[in-house]
Design an enzyme around this catalytic site. Structure first.
Site, PDB file in Angstrom:
ATOM      1  N   SER A 237      29.266  16.770  36.545  1.00 47.20           N
ATOM      2  CA  SER A 237      29.309  16.499  35.091  1.00 47.20           C
ATOM      3  C   SER A 237      30.157  15.416  34.926  1.00 47.20           C
ATOM      4  CB  SER A 237      30.036  17.633  34.315  1.00 47.20           C
ATOM      5  OG  SER A 237      30.224  17.265  32.890  1.00 47.20           O
ATOM      6  N   SER A 238      29.406  14.329  33.762  1.00 44.34           N
ATOM      7  CA  SER A 238      30.102  13.131  33.352  1.00 44.34           C
ATOM      8  C   SER A 238      31.387  13.434  32.397  1.00 44.34           C
ATOM      9  CB  SER A 238      29.220  12.142  32.956  1.00 44.34           C
ATOM     10  OG  SER A 238      28.507  13.098  31.493  1.00 44.34           O
TER      11      SER A 238
ATOM     12  N   SER B  46     -23.235  11.789  52.791  1.00 46.99           N
ATOM     13  CA  SER B  46     -22.968  11.710  51.365  1.00 46.99           C
ATOM     14  C   SER B  46     -21.507  11.918  51.317  1.00 46.99           C
ATOM     15  CB  SER B  46     -24.037  12.983  50.856  1.00 46.99           C
ATOM     16  OG  SER B  46     -23.465  13.026  49.288  1.00 46.99           O
ATOM     17  N   THR B  47     -21.158  11.561  49.992  1.00 45.63           N
ATOM     18  CA  THR B  47     -19.628  11.846  49.737  1.00 45.63           C
ATOM     19  C   THR B  47     -19.507  13.340  49.618  1.00 45.63           C
ATOM     20  OG1 THR B  47     -19.367   9.683  48.367  1.00 45.63           O
ATOM     21  CG2 THR B  47     -18.122  11.851  47.585  1.00 45.63           C
ATOM     22  N   ASN B  48     -20.678  14.034  49.229  1.00 47.76           N
ATOM     23  CA  ASN B  48     -20.634  15.621  48.900  1.00 47.76           C
ATOM     24  C   ASN B  48     -20.471  16.431  49.886  1.00 47.76           C
ATOM     25  OD1 ASN B  48     -21.152  14.353  46.338  1.00 47.76           O
ATOM     26  ND2 ASN B  48     -23.172  15.152  46.448  1.00 47.76           N
TER      27      ASN B  48
ATOM     28  N   THR C 159      20.637  45.831  39.888  1.00 47.17           N
ATOM     29  CA  THR C 159      19.267  45.844  39.423  1.00 47.17           C
ATOM     30  C   THR C 159      19.483  45.788  37.873  1.00 47.17           C
ATOM     31  OG1 THR C 159      19.480  48.212  38.964  1.00 47.17           O
ATOM     32  CG2 THR C 159      18.609  47.796  41.190  1.00 47.17           C
TER      33      THR C 159
ATOM     34  N   LYS D 167      33.698  20.001  37.729  1.00 51.59           N
ATOM     35  CA  LYS D 167      32.450  20.692  37.938  1.00 51.59           C
ATOM     36  C   LYS D 167      31.727  20.381  38.746  1.00 51.59           C
ATOM     37  CE  LYS D 167      29.428  22.573  34.298  1.00 51.59           C
ATOM     38  NZ  LYS D 167      28.110  22.577  35.013  1.00 51.59           N
TER      39      LYS D 167
ATOM     40  N   THR E 144     -16.449   9.669  45.414  1.00 56.44           N
ATOM     41  CA  THR E 144     -17.421   8.622  46.007  1.00 56.44           C
ATOM     42  C   THR E 144     -16.649   7.294  46.404  1.00 56.44           C
ATOM     43  OG1 THR E 144     -19.334   9.592  44.808  1.00 56.44           O
ATOM     44  CG2 THR E 144     -19.419   7.167  45.426  1.00 56.44           C
TER      45      THR E 144
END
Length: 470
Positions: free
Chosen positions: A321-322, A143-145, A190, A327, A104
């Protein structure tokens, strides 16, 4: 005394001061106060704002054609709607995407903005609702509906095009890689164990096929969304509408939007049913699951480089990486994995919201819409970054792949028809135990001649069904 920077508006709860310069009104103000939930307004979804403007324009035109709305008011309402459709005034749609009231507040926000824009076109002040009213005129026969679910469905049709386009580009990228890698022989797997040979091109072509199949499923799901309940008004009985209104308004909306919309056969059922949203969400979850599986494969195939599979190289997009120099991580597949997790969660939200409907209305369509838009938007973005920042730049480690095929005990499976299961089992186990190649063991034991072995292990024979007599 009210400030000159405000105007006074009235609703059933009383009077409130609304900022003088805004196009929204008292109902929107209450929604802003009631729903400080996500911090994200409905204007975050431009398709939604465009769609509700189209719905309001179609309603105004239908009421005008049926003689219920005079030309003067109808023309300025439609002109205001066109401005919004063109992208203007979206900043005036300020209610939170998550809201109580079955949507609404969204409908009221639209009614007020359109009314005040129309008043401005008439040369009247904002809030002069005696002249043109948000509910009596902009919301006539609505209507909102019926407005909100129709708006959601139309907006989703608009939004899904971006996802389909992104999926198409991703499919094309996979097909291009499949063609590039058509001659690259590798071992299939697999359960993460060596299986039988295939080409890297075949592996990438499966991803293209998966994306294409899901695009088809999305088209099917969207067809269900295109059935709307416009004209249903409160519960689907069409109260306060002309008997001709529902079909006419839907026909006009289709024409204005350029989208084929179908009036629901039973408006009471359509007003309470959210099945098409659940269906679409299920397909989006399917897309997410498959994309995530593909990204899992890409991460595995590129793992290492020294201690992993290292069959393909993903484009290097950032330092990984830090603490670990050199990496580089598979960050693009990882972000798509996370989008998939979100979409699966959104599907649970949509499922519960749909299940939570009661009697003649589902009050939870705002969270359904928000969740669907997030899924569509993020999947499209994920497909785009996967295409541009990952798939297009993938390369193959051809020599490594060829060596693994030559040394794999999995070649014994290809020799089953020639040497029998028992001999093939011995060859496979002995190759694993001794580290010697399958071809060396087969020749040493006299199970096949070199010519027979070379013919049986040709790439075209290894990676496709046998031609009779070959």
């Amino acid at each position: 005394m009210p400030s000159s920077m405000t105007r006074t508006e009235h609703d059933l709860l009383g009077d409130r001061e609304v900022p003088a310069d805004v196009y929204w009104g008292i109902h929107t103000l209450r929604a802003i106060e009631n729903f400080p939930i996500s911090g994200r307004t409905i204007s975050s979804y431009p398709e939604l704002i465009r769609a509700i403007a189209l719905v309001k324009r179609a309603a105004a035109r239908a009421n005008q054609k049926l003689g219920h709305l005079d030309d003067r008011r109808a023309d300025v309402i439609m002109a205001a709607c066109k401005d919004i459709e063109a992208g203007k005034h979206h900043d005036q749609f300020v209610v939170d995407v998550i809201q109580g009231g079955a949507g609404t507040s969204t409908n009221m926000n639209a009614n007020e903005v359109i009314a005040n824009l129309a008043l401005e076109k008439l040369g009247r002040a904002k809030g002069d609702y005696e002249e043109l009213h948000p509910l009596n005129h902009v919301n006539m026969a609505q209507s909102t509906n019926d407005v909100y679910p129709t708006t959601l469905k139309l907006a989703i049709v608009f939004a899904i095009k971006d996802l389909l386009d992104a999926m198409s580009a991703l499919r094309d990228a996979f097909e291009a890689k499949a063609n590039e890698f058509a001659d690259v022989l590798k071992m299939g797997r697999t359960q993460l164990q060596d299986a039988v040979p295939m080409t890297l091109g075949q592996e990438f072509m499966t991803y293209a096929v998966m994306i294409a199949e899901d695009s088809t499923r999305l088209h099917e799901a969207i067809a269900l969304v295109q059935e709307v309940n416009l004209g249903a008004t409160a519960i689907g009985t069409g109260i306060n509408t002309d008997i001709r209104y529902a079909k006419l308004a839907t026909k006009l909306l289709s024409e204005f939007a350029g989208v084929r919309l179908v009036p629901a056969h039973n408006l009471i059922e359509a007003t309470q049913d959210t099945g098409s949203f659940v269906q679409l969400s299920g397909v989006l979850k399917r897309v997410a699951c498959k994309l995530s599986k593909v990204c899992n494969d890409l991460r595995l195939l590129s793992s290492g480089p020294q201690a992993g599979l290292n069959e393909i190289n993903l484009p290097e997009r950032a330092a990984g990486s830090s603490i670990m120099p050199g990496k580089v991580n598979p960050i693009i597949p990882e972000v798509v994995n996370q989008i998939a997790f979100e979409v699966i969660g959104n599907d649970v939200t949509i499922t519960m919201a749909s299940e939570g409907g009661q009697l003649q209305l589902n009050a939870f369509e705002p969270i359904i819409g928000h969740s669907l838009f997030k899924s569509i938007e993020h999947l499209a973005a994920g497909c785009r970054t996967l295409t541009e920042n990952c798939i297009k730049g993938i390369t193959a480690n051809r020599e490594l792949l060829a060596e693994r095929v030559r040394s794999s005990a999995g070649l014994a499976t290809a020799l089953n028809p020639h040497i029998g299961y028992q001999n093939a089992t011995w060859v496979a186990r002995e190759a694993l135990r001794s580290g010697r190649s399958v071809t060396e063991l087969v020749l040493e034991k006299g199970l096949m001649t070199r010519e027979e072995l070379e013919r049986a292990l040709r790439p075209d024979v290894l990676t496709a069904p046998r031609v009779s007599g070959d």
